[in-house]
Every structure is written in C-alpha cells, then in structure tokens.
Design a protein around this motif. Structure first.
Motif, mmCIF file in Angstrom:
data_model
loop_
_atom_site.group_PDB
_atom_site.id
_atom_site.type_symbol
_atom_site.label_atom_id
_atom_site.label_comp_id
_atom_site.label_asym_id
_atom_site.label_seq_id
_atom_site.Cartn_x
_atom_site.Cartn_y
_atom_site.Cartn_z
ATOM 1 N N ASP A 112 0.859 -1.194 0.000
ATOM 2 C CA ASP A 112 0.000 0.000 0.000
ATOM 3 C C ASP A 112 0.889 1.236 0.000
ATOM 4 O O ASP A 112 1.993 1.208 0.542
ATOM 5 C CB ASP A 112 -0.859 0.049 1.276
ATOM 6 N N MET A 113 0.395 2.347 -0.581
ATOM 7 C CA MET A 113 1.211 3.564 -0.591
ATOM 8 C C MET A 113 0.720 4.510 0.495
ATOM 9 O O MET A 113 -0.468 4.825 0.565
ATOM 10 C CB MET A 113 1.139 4.236 -1.966
ATOM 11 N N ARG A 128 -1.476 -0.895 -8.405
ATOM 12 C CA ARG A 128 -2.830 -0.381 -8.155
ATOM 13 C C ARG A 128 -2.747 1.130 -8.400
ATOM 14 O O ARG A 128 -1.829 1.783 -7.925
ATOM 15 C CB ARG A 128 -3.250 -0.646 -6.719
ATOM 16 N N CYS A 142 -4.622 4.587 -7.667
ATOM 17 C CA CYS A 142 -5.709 5.242 -6.931
ATOM 18 C C CYS A 142 -5.491 6.747 -7.000
ATOM 19 O O CYS A 142 -4.459 7.206 -7.493
ATOM 20 C CB CYS A 142 -5.732 4.765 -5.481
ATOM 21 N N GLY A 178 -5.314 8.814 -4.289
ATOM 22 C CA GLY A 178 -4.433 9.215 -3.177
ATOM 23 C C GLY A 178 -5.262 9.847 -2.076
ATOM 24 O O GLY A 178 -6.114 10.695 -2.327
ATOM 25 N N GLN A 204 -11.041 -2.263 -8.564
ATOM 26 C CA GLN A 204 -10.940 -2.481 -7.115
ATOM 27 C C GLN A 204 -11.759 -1.430 -6.368
ATOM 28 O O GLN A 204 -11.807 -0.271 -6.788
ATOM 29 C CB GLN A 204 -9.477 -2.377 -6.667
ATOM 30 N N TYR A 205 -12.379 -1.854 -5.285
ATOM 31 C CA TYR A 205 -13.124 -0.906 -4.447
ATOM 32 C C TYR A 205 -12.903 -1.231 -2.975
ATOM 33 O O TYR A 205 -12.470 -2.329 -2.631
ATOM 34 C CB TYR A 205 -14.617 -0.928 -4.800
ATOM 35 N N VAL A 247 -17.994 0.661 0.720
ATOM 36 C CA VAL A 247 -18.424 1.790 -0.123
ATOM 37 C C VAL A 247 -19.530 1.264 -1.046
ATOM 38 O O VAL A 247 -19.375 0.198 -1.640
ATOM 39 C CB VAL A 247 -17.229 2.358 -0.943
ATOM 40 N N TYR A 288 -11.242 -4.421 -1.351
ATOM 41 C CA TYR A 288 -10.169 -4.232 -0.359
ATOM 42 C C TYR A 288 -10.814 -4.359 1.017
ATOM 43 O O TYR A 288 -11.650 -3.541 1.393
ATOM 44 C CB TYR A 288 -9.579 -2.848 -0.587
ATOM 45 N N ARG A 331 -12.488 7.104 5.851
ATOM 46 C CA ARG A 331 -13.596 6.678 4.973
ATOM 47 C C ARG A 331 -14.841 7.536 5.205
ATOM 48 O O ARG A 331 -15.512 7.932 4.263
ATOM 49 C CB ARG A 331 -13.967 5.210 5.218
ATOM 50 N N GLU A 346 -14.653 10.766 3.484
ATOM 51 C CA GLU A 346 -14.743 10.709 2.013
ATOM 52 C C GLU A 346 -16.169 10.527 1.529
ATOM 53 O O GLU A 346 -16.443 10.697 0.344
ATOM 54 C CB GLU A 346 -13.937 9.506 1.498
ATOM 55 N N ASN A 347 -17.060 10.137 2.430
ATOM 56 C CA ASN A 347 -18.432 9.830 2.000
ATOM 57 C C ASN A 347 -19.185 11.131 1.734
ATOM 58 O O ASN A 347 -19.468 11.891 2.653
ATOM 59 C CB ASN A 347 -19.114 9.010 3.101
ATOM 60 N N PRO A 348 -19.508 11.414 0.453
ATOM 61 C CA PRO A 348 -20.172 12.690 0.154
ATOM 62 C C PRO A 348 -21.595 12.752 0.705
ATOM 63 O O PRO A 348 -22.176 13.825 0.811
ATOM 64 C CB PRO A 348 -20.173 12.748 -1.376
#
Ligand code: FDA
Length: 300
Positions: free
Chosen positions: A125-126, A174, A176, A178, A242-243, A247, A266, A280, A283-285
C-alpha cells in the motif's frame, strides 16, 4: 446538506470512539481474522476477489511489527486452507518502516516467501509522500526475489508519471487517486486535474503492458477507464477494478460483472480500525444523510 456534511466531518474526530465505531463499521470487516475471512468468503461467492489488510500503521516497536508480520503469514496459510480468492495489502509503516528500512524489508521478505509458497500475492500500500521513495525502493528490492509483489501509485502526485515510466514493465500496480493531505507543490489538488492525470497514467501503464488495479469509486472515472480499455484494446488479463469494502458500489459492480470484468474488494479488519474509519467517513459525500439514516433506523 452540504453544510451539514462539513459540520459532521469537522466534529467526527472529536466524538467518543464508540460513536465513530457505530458510523464506520460498514467499512471494516470485523476485528478478528476469522470475521474478515468470513466476509471474504461471502464476496467470493458473489464472484468478487478480495485483498485483505490488517488495520494499523506507524508501528513503533519491533516486537509489534514482527507480530503483525506473523499474522500476515498466518492469514496466507488460512487463505490457502479455506481456498479463498484473496491476496494481501500491506502498509510498510505497519510492519516496521518507521523503525528501520531493514526491519520492513526483512518482514516483507518473510511474508513474500510465504506468498510465493502458496502462490499468493502481496501489494505494498502507498502511504504519504514522505514514504514514496522508500516504498518504491522496497518494491524494487522485493521484486528481485519474486514477482508475487505489487505496489500502489497515487494519481494526485506530480511525480507518479515519472515513477510509472521508471518501473519494471512486468509490474502489477494499483492506481488510486491518493488519500493523504499533500501540498500543492507536489500534488494536484483539484478534482478535474486529479482525474485527468489518473486517465493519463492509466494509458501510460497500459502502453507499458503493466497490470493495473483500477482502484476508484468514481463512476465517471470508471466509465472513462473503460473507454481507454476499449480504445487501446487492452486484454481483460491486464487489469481489474478495485473498491473499498463498505463503499456502496452494488450497481456499478453489477454492471462491471455483467461486462465480464474482474472485481476486487479491499477488505480491512482489526482492532486498529479508528484512523482508517475516520478517513472513509470523511470521504463519503453523503455522510450527513448516512448518519441521519443510521440514527433513525438503528435507534442510536
Ligand atoms: P472520490 O473521492 O472522488 O469519490 C468518488 C465517489 O465515490 C464519491 O462521489 C462517492 O460517490 C463515492 N465514495 C468515495 N468514497 C466513499 C465513501 N467512503 N463512502 C461512500 N461513498 C464514497 N489511497 C492511498 O493513498 N494509498 C493506497 O494504498 C490506497 N489504496 C486503495 C485501495 C483501493 C482498493 C481503493 C478503492 C482506494 C485506495 N486508496 C488508497 C484510496 C484512494 O486514494 C481514494 O482516497 C479513495 O478511493 C477515494 O477516491 P475515489 O477514487 O473513490 O474518488
């Protein structure tokens, strides 16, 4: 709703842990290995692959980093015994990078040996840009031992084009957007710039024949990625979508499955669920309506 979203995002880190847990549990597959493997079995039955992550980062003690390493090795064995379609995602700082490069490298080597033995795969993972160079160094070192290793690149970083250009073309990455807060000197900040760079990097990776895990929930980006795949006639064996577990992707995933595309979830689990969950939730709008719905339906 926009302002309510903003307010909830500001106050969530100050709430007691049990309240945060209530709103974030859908993003985490439990606290034990067996709970997570149970969820993964269910995903596999729905024709979805998985990648498992033990939650946690920035481990400060060698003993702890070594224990986490042993747990990853145990997981590989359990995946094999239970015949699950699941690989591993590992944060370098979780298995010792904050202590020393050598410790992280040695721990990765042990996990990679086990992955090789059971024909499994691990992905680095980054983390934040402070660790980009050293994570790529780890990857290049480990790639010499086995091809059962992959890495993550972040489309918001200016440097990523160069990184993809320099990576071994037999790589599995992967891609993404970021997640970490980065400065405007080194990263794109705005939605369109990040998305445009994402698509540019995807084309670049495909030109180099690199395998790509297209990791996004952004419907527009998924649609545009499919256009690139079609235009470049990229074989299905060279990518997957990938998700992140939890979500809401049911509709999009159903469509992708109908189009015979490979999907991977994931799946994070563990006792250190807090930091990940807060990321998370932020990030959820639809965070405000999600919180309100939960309060009323579950009678919190
Ligand atoms: P964006 O944030 O623009 O969201 C697009 C849409 O997706 C939203 O409008 C919403 O509909 C939906 N959505 C997104 N997040 C949601 C949520 N939490 N709840 C509900 N809906 C949501 N980052 C990193 O720096 N290093 C890494 O190693 C990884 N690894 C990784 C693996 C996988 C499989 C994924 C999918 C993502 C990562 N990430 C990551 C995180 C990634 O960088 C990014 O922060 C998130 O994926 C959110 O970006 P999106 O691409 O979804 O777009």
């Amino acid at each position: 709703m926009f302002f309510l979203n903003k307010i909830i995002i500001i106050i969530i880190p100050f709430l007691p842990k049990f309240v945060a847990r209530f709103f974030s549990k859908k993003y985490v597959a439990g606290t034990t290995i067996n709970q997570a493997l149970d969820k993964i079995q269910k995903l596999n039955l729905k024709n979805e692959s998985a990648t498992i992550d033990i939650l946690g980062e920035h481990t400060k003690k060698t003993k702890e980093a070594n224990e986490i390493t042993s747990n990853y090795i145990k997981i590989i064995e359990k995946i094999h015994t239970n015949n699950l379609d699941c690989n591993l995602s590992i944060k370098p700082s979780h298995i010792g990078l904050d202590i020393s490069y050598e410790l992280a490298l040695n721990n990765f080597k042990q996990i990679l040996e086990s992955a090789k033995k059971y024909d499994n795969f691990i992905r680095i993972d980054m983390e934040s840009s402070k660790n980009t160079d050293i994570s790529i160094k780890l990857y290049n070192e480990l790639k010499k031992i086995s091809s059962n290793i992959g890495i993550v690149f972040q489309a918001y970083l200016h440097r990523t084009e160069n990184d993809i250009n320099n990576i071994d073309p037999r790589s599995n990455i992967r891609l993404c957007k970021g997640i970490y807060k980065e400065s405007s000197e080194i990263s794109f900040q705005n939605y369109d710039e990040i998305n445009n760079n994402y698509l540019h990097l995807l084309e670049l990776a495909f030109k180099k024949n690199i395998y790509v895990g297209i990791a996004t929930h952004d419907e527009r980006l998924i649609y545009k990625s499919k256009e690139i795949i079609k235009k470049m006639k990229v074989d299905n064996s060279l990518f997957e979508f990938q998700y992140l577990y939890g979500v809401p992707m049911k509709k999009i995933n159903k469509k992708l499955k109908n189009e015979h595309f490979k999907i991977r979830s994931y799946v994070p689990f563990g006792k250190d669920w807090y930091d990940y969950s807060i990321r998370r939730i932020k990030e959820n709008p639809q965070i405000a309506s999600y919180v309100i719905k939960n309060i009323f339906s579950k009678g919190m």
